[in-house]
Design an enzyme around this catalytic site. Sequence first.
Site, mmCIF file in Angstrom:
data_model
loop_
_atom_site.group_PDB
_atom_site.id
_atom_site.type_symbol
_atom_site.label_atom_id
_atom_site.label_comp_id
_atom_site.label_asym_id
_atom_site.label_seq_id
_atom_site.Cartn_x
_atom_site.Cartn_y
_atom_site.Cartn_z
ATOM 1 N N ARG A 1 19.827 22.198 -13.051
ATOM 2 C CA ARG A 1 20.757 22.863 -13.986
ATOM 3 C C ARG A 1 21.241 24.221 -13.446
ATOM 4 N NH1 ARG A 1 20.303 18.432 -15.882
ATOM 5 N NH2 ARG A 1 20.228 17.908 -18.083
ATOM 6 N N SER B 1 21.331 19.908 -25.075
ATOM 7 C CA SER B 1 20.075 20.657 -24.932
ATOM 8 C C SER B 1 20.370 22.151 -24.968
ATOM 9 C CB SER B 1 19.422 20.363 -23.582
ATOM 10 O OG SER B 1 19.150 19.005 -23.422
ATOM 11 N N GLU C 1 20.017 26.826 -21.880
ATOM 12 C CA GLU C 1 20.782 26.060 -20.905
ATOM 13 C C GLU C 1 22.270 26.385 -20.978
ATOM 14 O OE1 GLU C 1 22.531 22.430 -21.040
ATOM 15 O OE2 GLU C 1 21.001 21.417 -19.868
HETATM 16 N N1 EPU Z 1 10.509 14.896 -27.009
HETATM 17 C C1 EPU Z 1 9.852 15.428 -28.084
HETATM 18 N N2 EPU Z 1 10.574 15.711 -29.205
HETATM 19 C C2 EPU Z 1 11.897 15.474 -29.289
HETATM 20 C C3 EPU Z 1 12.571 14.920 -28.199
HETATM 21 C C4 EPU Z 1 11.862 14.637 -27.046
HETATM 22 O O1 EPU Z 1 8.655 15.651 -28.046
HETATM 23 O O2 EPU Z 1 12.480 15.775 -30.361
HETATM 24 C C5 EPU Z 1 9.716 14.609 -25.791
HETATM 25 C C6 EPU Z 1 9.386 13.129 -25.679
HETATM 26 O O3 EPU Z 1 8.068 13.020 -25.224
HETATM 27 C C7 EPU Z 1 10.337 12.633 -24.614
HETATM 28 C C8 EPU Z 1 10.503 13.873 -23.736
HETATM 29 O O4 EPU Z 1 10.457 14.960 -24.645
HETATM 30 O O5 EPU Z 1 9.809 11.567 -23.900
HETATM 31 C C9 EPU Z 1 11.796 13.889 -22.969
HETATM 32 O O6 EPU Z 1 12.897 13.744 -23.859
HETATM 33 P P1 EPU Z 1 14.325 13.248 -23.332
HETATM 34 O O7 EPU Z 1 14.179 11.940 -22.635
HETATM 35 O O8 EPU Z 1 15.298 13.302 -24.456
HETATM 36 O O9 EPU Z 1 14.711 14.293 -22.206
HETATM 37 P P2 EPU Z 1 14.731 15.885 -22.210
HETATM 38 O O10 EPU Z 1 13.888 16.308 -21.063
HETATM 39 O O11 EPU Z 1 14.406 16.446 -23.545
HETATM 40 C C10 EPU Z 1 16.729 15.981 -20.533
HETATM 41 C C11 EPU Z 1 18.051 16.689 -20.424
HETATM 42 C C12 EPU Z 1 19.087 16.006 -21.296
HETATM 43 C C13 EPU Z 1 19.228 14.556 -20.845
HETATM 44 C C14 EPU Z 1 17.847 13.889 -20.986
HETATM 45 C C15 EPU Z 1 17.870 12.456 -20.469
HETATM 46 C C16 EPU Z 1 17.492 19.013 -19.977
HETATM 47 C C17 EPU Z 1 17.459 20.402 -20.504
HETATM 48 N N3 EPU Z 1 17.887 18.080 -20.839
HETATM 49 O O12 EPU Z 1 16.271 16.153 -21.865
HETATM 50 O O13 EPU Z 1 20.324 16.654 -21.041
HETATM 51 O O14 EPU Z 1 20.169 13.846 -21.628
HETATM 52 O O15 EPU Z 1 16.885 14.614 -20.190
HETATM 53 O O16 EPU Z 1 17.942 12.473 -19.079
HETATM 54 O O17 EPU Z 1 17.177 18.781 -18.802
HETATM 55 C C18 EPU Z 1 21.783 18.371 -21.782
HETATM 56 O O18 EPU Z 1 21.612 18.877 -20.681
HETATM 57 O O19 EPU Z 1 22.547 18.890 -22.664
HETATM 58 C C19 EPU Z 1 21.070 17.149 -22.108
HETATM 59 C C20 EPU Z 1 21.153 16.551 -23.301
#
Ligand code: EPU
Length: 347
Positions: free
Chosen positions: A167, A240, A337
């Site tokens: 990022r 995010s 972010e």
């Molecule tokens: N989780 C929670 N609570 C929640 C949501 C998620 O505990 O409300 C935990 C779960 O264990 C889940 C883990 O967090 O398995 C990861 O969640 P997710 O797969 O949604 O991925 P993220 O790491 O939260 C990142 C990116 C997203 C992207 C997703 C999918 C960043 C800051 N965010 O989110 O990007 O869509 O991976 O690849 O790296 C964005 O940048 O705006 C964005 C949405």
Amino acid sequence: MSGYQLAENVSLQGRNTFRVPARANMMADVKRPEALAELFDFAMLRNGPVMVLGEGSNLLFADDYPGVVICLTMSDIRILSENASGALVRCDAGVNWNDLVGWTLARGLVGLENMALIPGTVGAAPIQNIGAYGAEVRESIEMVEAFQRDTGQIKRLSNADCEFAYRDSLFKREADRWVVTAVELRLPRERELRLEYAGVREELFSMGVEQPRAVHVAEAISRIRTRKLPNPALVGNAGSFFKNPIVSAAQTDALRDEHPTLPVYPTGDESLRKVSAAWLIEQAGWKGFREGDAGISSQHALVLVNHGSATGPQLLALARRVAASVSDKFGVALEPEPRIIGASFAG
Ligand code: EPU
């Protein structure tokens, strides 16, 4: 013909996906990258700051904007060269990112499918090295073309010149210096599909797809995103709001001892880990929190939301409270972010 058009005292409320009220002192629609030099001369004469606004899907206005807001309207996509194994695609900054994903897939080019439905413009994509579901745009970028403010010239930066990281890029670190005007992507016709990210295979299965191709992956990921992330057309948000923090391996191990379910990801550096900000925020009790119209999404804990009439400062104040509470509870610092305009996150 100047190549740009100016308007004064323009509302930005419909131009940011948080839909917070803010006004720009001036707004310039730029049709040709060459017009940027002239426009910046004008802006310097006026001594005001300048910012580039794409679809406003990754920023929070904490105040009115005192300078010139630039909107790039160039929107051409074309193939520069191609052969049996792939193609080099050039895309102007003003194109919607997901339109580019669809355009490339329709021509049999792969590599962007895991980033389907990420909001924003192509010009914004390299700035924060957008990524999702196991892919990042830096893997496909051959060259970025950008206006360099201090020299007044349009430069071509190689992938290495862009200094991409999670990022992050040179363009983000030197935000006042660059205006991305076009991106060139090297895309193959075949690449092993990336289906490891949680939920992707399951989604393909539920779509009835047995032998997935890149278009199916894009469709599956679009369906997951639509379900998991709040729709900015219905509730203001910028995806995010926090980055997943990078933490030392030692601290991660200590956190994991106490919280075995904390999701941890590798960073490529053995001594550092990326931990899930969403998990930390949810465990600190914020998921679904609402005060007035500012809140944390009940769909996804990483997403700050405007339920209607929250202002930028109200959303920022809530984000700071969330970060402070995660820091207290877990000793981990969260960083925003999106770009915050008119304030610094630290206050
Ligand atoms: N989780 C929670 N609570 C929640 C949501 C998620 O505990 O409300 C935990 C779960 O264990 C889940 C883990 O967090 O398995 C990861 O969640 P997710 O797969 O949604 O991925 P993220 O790491 O939260 C990142 C990116 C997203 C992207 C997703 C999918 C960043 C800051 N965010 O989110 O990007 O869509 O991976 O690849 O790296 C964005 O940048 O705006 C964005 C949405």
